[in-house]
Design a protein around this motif. Structure first.
Motif, short mmCIF file in Angstrom:
data_model
loop_
_atom_site.label_atom_id
_atom_site.label_comp_id
_atom_site.label_asym_id
_atom_site.label_seq_id
_atom_site.Cartn_x
_atom_site.Cartn_y
_atom_site.Cartn_z
N ASN A 85 39.81 -0.86 -15.73
CA ASN A 85 39.91 -2.24 -16.21
C ASN A 85 41.26 -2.49 -16.88
O ASN A 85 41.34 -3.16 -17.92
N GLY A 86 42.32 -1.93 -16.31
CA GLY A 86 43.67 -2.18 -16.78
C GLY A 86 44.22 -1.17 -17.75
O GLY A 86 45.41 -1.22 -18.09
N VAL A 87 43.40 -0.24 -18.22
CA VAL A 87 43.87 0.77 -19.19
C VAL A 87 43.74 2.16 -18.56
O VAL A 87 42.63 2.59 -18.27
N PRO A 88 44.85 2.86 -18.32
CA PRO A 88 44.75 4.22 -17.77
C PRO A 88 43.85 5.08 -18.64
O PRO A 88 43.94 5.07 -19.88
N THR A 89 42.96 5.83 -18.01
CA THR A 89 41.95 6.55 -18.78
C THR A 89 42.55 7.68 -19.62
O THR A 89 41.93 8.10 -20.61
N SER A 90 43.73 8.18 -19.27
CA SER A 90 44.37 9.20 -20.12
C SER A 90 45.11 8.58 -21.29
O SER A 90 45.74 9.28 -22.08
N GLY A 91 45.01 7.28 -21.42
CA GLY A 91 45.55 6.59 -22.59
C GLY A 91 44.56 5.58 -23.14
O GLY A 91 44.94 4.62 -23.81
N ASN A 92 43.28 5.83 -22.88
CA ASN A 92 42.25 4.85 -23.20
C ASN A 92 41.52 5.24 -24.48
O ASN A 92 40.58 6.05 -24.47
N HIS A 93 41.93 4.67 -25.60
CA HIS A 93 41.35 4.99 -26.90
C HIS A 93 39.87 4.66 -26.94
O HIS A 93 39.06 5.41 -27.51
N ARG A 94 39.50 3.57 -26.32
CA ARG A 94 38.10 3.16 -26.36
C ARG A 94 37.21 4.23 -25.73
O ARG A 94 36.15 4.57 -26.28
N MET A 95 37.63 4.77 -24.58
CA MET A 95 36.79 5.75 -23.91
C MET A 95 36.89 7.13 -24.55
O MET A 95 35.89 7.80 -24.77
N LEU A 96 38.12 7.56 -24.84
CA LEU A 96 38.33 8.93 -25.32
C LEU A 96 37.99 9.12 -26.79
O LEU A 96 37.72 10.24 -27.22
N THR A 97 38.00 8.04 -27.54
CA THR A 97 37.72 8.16 -28.98
C THR A 97 36.47 7.37 -29.38
O THR A 97 35.52 7.92 -29.93
N ILE A 147 51.03 7.53 -26.70
CA ILE A 147 49.84 6.79 -26.30
C ILE A 147 48.68 7.74 -26.02
O ILE A 147 47.55 7.52 -26.50
N ALA A 148 48.94 8.79 -25.26
CA ALA A 148 47.87 9.71 -24.89
C ALA A 148 47.29 10.41 -26.11
O ALA A 148 46.07 10.54 -26.26
N LEU A 149 48.16 10.88 -27.01
CA LEU A 149 47.69 11.59 -28.18
C LEU A 149 46.87 10.67 -29.08
O LEU A 149 45.79 11.05 -29.56
N LEU A 150 47.36 9.46 -29.31
CA LEU A 150 46.62 8.54 -30.17
C LEU A 150 45.33 8.07 -29.50
O LEU A 150 44.36 7.74 -30.19
N ALA A 151 45.30 8.05 -28.17
CA ALA A 151 44.08 7.65 -27.47
C ALA A 151 42.99 8.70 -27.59
O ALA A 151 41.81 8.38 -27.58
N GLY A 152 43.40 9.98 -27.67
CA GLY A 152 42.39 11.03 -27.80
C GLY A 152 42.59 12.22 -26.89
O GLY A 152 41.73 13.11 -26.86
N VAL A 153 43.68 12.28 -26.13
CA VAL A 153 43.98 13.46 -25.31
C VAL A 153 44.55 14.54 -26.24
O VAL A 153 45.60 14.36 -26.84
N ASP A 204 59.22 14.92 -32.84
CA ASP A 204 59.95 13.69 -33.15
C ASP A 204 59.00 12.53 -33.46
O ASP A 204 59.28 11.71 -34.35
N LEU A 205 57.88 12.46 -32.74
CA LEU A 205 56.91 11.39 -32.99
C LEU A 205 56.37 11.46 -34.42
O LEU A 205 56.19 10.43 -35.09
N VAL A 206 56.11 12.67 -34.90
CA VAL A 206 55.62 12.84 -36.26
C VAL A 206 56.74 12.58 -37.27
O VAL A 206 56.53 11.89 -38.29
N ALA A 207 57.91 13.08 -36.99
CA ALA A 207 59.04 12.91 -37.92
C ALA A 207 59.35 11.44 -38.16
O ALA A 207 59.71 11.05 -39.28
N LYS A 208 59.21 10.63 -37.14
CA LYS A 208 59.56 9.21 -37.25
C LYS A 208 58.35 8.33 -37.55
O LYS A 208 58.48 7.10 -37.56
N GLY A 209 57.21 8.93 -37.79
CA GLY A 209 56.04 8.18 -38.21
C GLY A 209 55.30 7.45 -37.11
O GLY A 209 54.43 6.62 -37.39
N ASP A 210 55.60 7.76 -35.84
CA ASP A 210 54.91 7.09 -34.73
C ASP A 210 53.55 7.71 -34.43
O ASP A 210 52.69 7.08 -33.82
N VAL A 211 53.36 8.95 -34.85
CA VAL A 211 52.07 9.61 -34.75
C VAL A 211 51.82 10.31 -36.08
O VAL A 211 52.67 11.08 -36.55
N PRO A 212 50.70 10.06 -36.74
CA PRO A 212 50.45 10.72 -38.03
C PRO A 212 50.19 12.21 -37.85
O PRO A 212 49.60 12.64 -36.86
N MET A 213 50.63 12.99 -38.81
CA MET A 213 50.39 14.43 -38.77
C MET A 213 48.90 14.72 -38.69
O MET A 213 48.48 15.71 -38.05
#
Length: 755
Positions: free
Chosen positions: A270-282, A320-326, A341-350
């Motif tokens: 439904n428009g959201v790749p399942t490897s980046g789908n927070h609703r399904m994976l989380t 996207i994938a990590l925050l979605a739940g992969v 780098d994602l953690v260092a710059k605050g784009d993904v929380p530790m």
């Protein structure tokens, strides 16, 4: 933490410093939890990313045709990654002795000495190859599925494997899709039953720390099999009711059986790749189902968020994938490259990285790897277990139980093992392409062809004449003429036709699910001799049958049956075992009926299946809205009949049950095993419903002349459907009920659910 409650190490280890005692339980969950938190506290961000980095095993690599970048990976670079703590797992390498050498790097040459997790695509057998999963689904037998999965796991567990990427639990309703072969077919209930059985078989019943257990990984989460047009990797678009009523239940069943890993899918939903789908994976997987294990991406599926147009670049795709739940990245290297780098710059929380690492380490603990990192790495035990006599015997049993007899006009089967001249004709008469797709390590020295199986069963093997006739897709000079000559000199012709293993499986979608033209021409020429013809179909999906193939006196679906295929086929053709398999997928009249499943919804203008032409109804011009051979269909060598089903009461109370039964009679001369199927149909509901749904089945052995009353107990839960709010619901009212040999026959009886 419930799935980590038992961490018994039962004597698999040879790790000298911390050898597990087979009689002593492993350290408690709490102790492992403290250890894991201590490791996380010590890790650098690079080491954390490393635990989430899954690489192809370049040390034990075997050429294969199952992934687009086979053989990628420089052993020296992977060695360096392991030493630096930048790799937490390897996949698709097999072998105890080499596995020990690789694990020693992690245990002796790294800072934190965290054991590697070894995974592999063991789909339907390692060295001993069992029937492809779709074939085995034909047995309608949870016990058989559990036993073959157990044998598969035993061979993997002694070959330095800890995890397998199985079972596939995608409900498959479009036979154009190549990966139908990997699952249990079109029905939700059958998929649930076999998902549960296969997870139990893979993981065993004594805890994941047992030396014979593998970690199961149900896949592909989610709705991958509903790709538009049956085209591999294509988009999926569906309602919430369909998602929750058809595609999610087998995953929930697999996780309920204890699976601690899940693989995310390639498709978008439904428009959201399942490897980046927070609703399904989380939200669903974690929030609704309380899943405690880890999610692994499919082969570069998180990287493919870029091609989907869902991520800007590799860094964005990793975020996207990590925050979605992969939790674990397969092969792409994006997590290793970008998490720091994602953690260092605050784009993904530790905290999200720590959570993923914690899940991976807890699973390693559940597998007993912290107590015995060298489990399954004893070359002597590997040699004793793999390809054992018992496993080959089980493969033969599973093969014959998977065979489906579609047609037996005039009792052309069983064949006679003595005194009957048989012409075995076709591209699959003597070939050794018996394993089917997704077989990487099968022992190629043990492949029983149809010819070999028949000759071994015949009293006078010289009564068998074998002619190829044609190749799978191309003609052979003089091939059809030779086939006609052989047929004319025989009492009966066995035509071995179908698909090769490269016709089915991943990346093998088809626009027309037919036999190749040259095979149809061969069948027509042989049929013109007037000799009785039995067609053996080798396939990994349902097929459209036409012409001389459709009109043959006997039609037998043999699928890809694995190592013992020829013996299994001979067991059934010569009547040593009456066929008992049932179709897990509907064979259509025409390819254009796809997608097709027996449990399609009623429409406002339903077609009458008994009318060849009827305008202004839901049907095609060229065919009726039915299957040529429906889901659940399969004949035996007996003469089985069903009486009218009996319900104990015309009403079923809201919190009660309803006893239903049917008398089944075998009026034939041989013993058979009949599969009695229970279907229900909700007559009126707040959302439109399928005309019927399988809710239970039972296999019953019937001696010649025997009648047995087969009983079921129906409960309210079996009447539920997914309501408008996306949750299971059931409403009072009338229901039809069938107790029948397939989805397309039988006389319904009616009862009413009352509140």
């Amino acid at each position: 933490m419930s799935n980590l409650a038992i961490l018994a190490a039962l004597g698999a280890g040879l790790f000298s410093a911390r050898k597990a005692d087979a009689q002593t339980a492993a350290r408690s969950v709490e102790e492992h939890a403290d250890m894991i938190e201590g490791l996380i506290a010590q890790m650098t961000i690079e080491e954390k990313a490393g635990q989430l980095n899954l690489l192809a095993d370049p040390f034990r690599f075997r050429p294969q045709n199952v992934n687009p970048l086979d053989g990628q990976g420089d052993p020296a670079k992977v060695n360096d990654a392991i030493r630096a703590g930048h790799c937490g797992a390897l996949f698709n390498g097999v072998g105890a002795e080499a596995g020990r050498r690789i694990q020693r790097i992690a245990m002796e040459e790294t800072r934190l000495k965290i054991p590697l997790l070894f995974a592999a695509d063991i789909i339907h057998g390692l060295y001993t190859v069992f029937p492809v999963p779709l074939a085995e689904a034909s047995a309608f037998d949870a016990d058989l599925a559990e036993r073959t999965a157990r044998a598969m796991a035993l061979e993997g567990a002694v070959s330095a494997i800890h995890q397998t990427y199985a079972p596939m639990v995608d409900v498959a309703r479009d036979q154009r899709w190549g990966r139908v072969v990997e699952g249990a077919g079109e029905d939700v209930h059958l998929n649930e039953v076999l998902a549960t059985a296969r997870v139990r078989g893979i993981q065993g019943t004594r805890g994941l720390a047992d030396r014979d257990a593998l970690l199961a990984t149900p896949k592909h989460f989610v709705a991958y099999s509903a790709a538009l047009g049956g085209m591999e990797y294509n988009t999926t678009d569906m309602s919430e009711a369909t998602l929750r009523g058809v595609f999610l239940p087998p995953f929930k069943a697999a996780l309920g059986a204890g699976a601690l890993s899940v693989m995310s899918a390639f498709n978008d939903l439904n428009g959201v790749p399942t490897s980046g789908n927070h609703r399904m994976l989380t939200d669903v997987l974690r929030g609704e189902w309380d899943f405690e294990g880890f999610v692994v991406s499919d082969y570069t599926s998180e990287q493919e968020l870029i091609a989907h147009g869902f991520a800007e670049d590799g860094r964005d795709a990793a975020r996207i994938a990590l925050l979605a739940g992969v939790d674990m990245s397969m092969v792409s290297g994006l997590y290793m490259a970008h998490i720091p780098d994602l953690v260092a710059k605050g784009d993904v929380p530790m905290s999200r990285v720590d959570e993923a690492v914690r899940r991976v380490l807890r699973t390693k603990a559940a597998l007993g790897l912290f107590d015995d990192p060298y489990r399954g790495m004893d070359a002597r035990r590997e040699k004793a277990v793999c390809g054992s006599r018992e496993h080959y015997a089980l493969a033969r049993e599973a093969g014959r139980e998977s065979i489906v007899l579609l047609k037996n006009e005039g009792g052309v089967l069983p064949l006679k093992a003595e005194g009957q001249k048989i012409a075995l004709i076709g591209p699959f008469a003597s070939d050794l392409d018996v394993f089917g797709p997704w077989t990487i390590w099968g022992d190629e020295s043990h492949r029983i062809s149809i010819e070999a199986g028949l000759r071994a069963a015949m009293k006078t093997p010289s009564d068998l004449t074998v002619i190829k006739g044609c190749d799978i897709e191309t003609a052979l000079e003089g091939g059809i003429a030779d086939a006609v000559l052989a047929a004319g000199q025989a009492d009966v012709v066995v035509l071995a036709l179908g698909e090769g293993s490269r016709f089915t499986g991943e990346a093998q979608s088809r626009t027309e699910i037919t036999l190749p033209e040259i095979q149809r021409n061969l069948a027509a020429a042989v049929a013109a001799t007037g000799k009785p013809v039995v067609v053996l179909i080798r396939n990994g999906r349902a097929l459209e049958l036409s012409g001389a193939v459709k009109d043959a006196q006997g039609i037998v679906v043999t699928w890809f049956l694995g190592s013992e295929m020829g013996h299994s086929v001979a067991d059934v053709l010569f009547g040593d075992h009456s066929p008992s398999g049932r179709l897990p997928v509907s064979f259509p009249h025409k390819s254009g009926q796809q997608p097709f499943s027996y449990d399609h919804k009623r429409t406002g203008r339903p077609a009458n299946p008994n009318l060849a032409s009827e305008e202004y109804t839901a049907r095609y011009r060229e065919t009726t809205n039915t299957a040529l051979y429906p889901f659940g269909h399969g004949l035996t060598y007996g003469k089985v009949s069903y009486a009218t089903p009996v319900v104990a009461s015309p009403t079923m109370s809201w919190d009660g049950t309803l006893e239903v039964s049917v008398d089944v009679t075998n009026a034939g001369e041989v013993a058979v095993v009949e599969t009695v199927q229970l279907y229900i149909g909700d007559k009126v509901a707040s959302l439109t419903q399928p005309g019927q749904r399988l809710r239970d089945f039972r296999k019953v052995a019937l001696a010649a002349g025997e009648t047995e009353t087969v009983r079921f107990t129906l409960n309210r839960e079996q009447l539920e459907f997914i309501g408008a709010e996306g949750a299971p619901t059931v409403e009072p009212g009338a229901f039809d009920l069938w107790l029948a040999p397939s989805a397309q026959v039988g006389t319904p009886v009616r009862f009413t659910l009352v509140r």
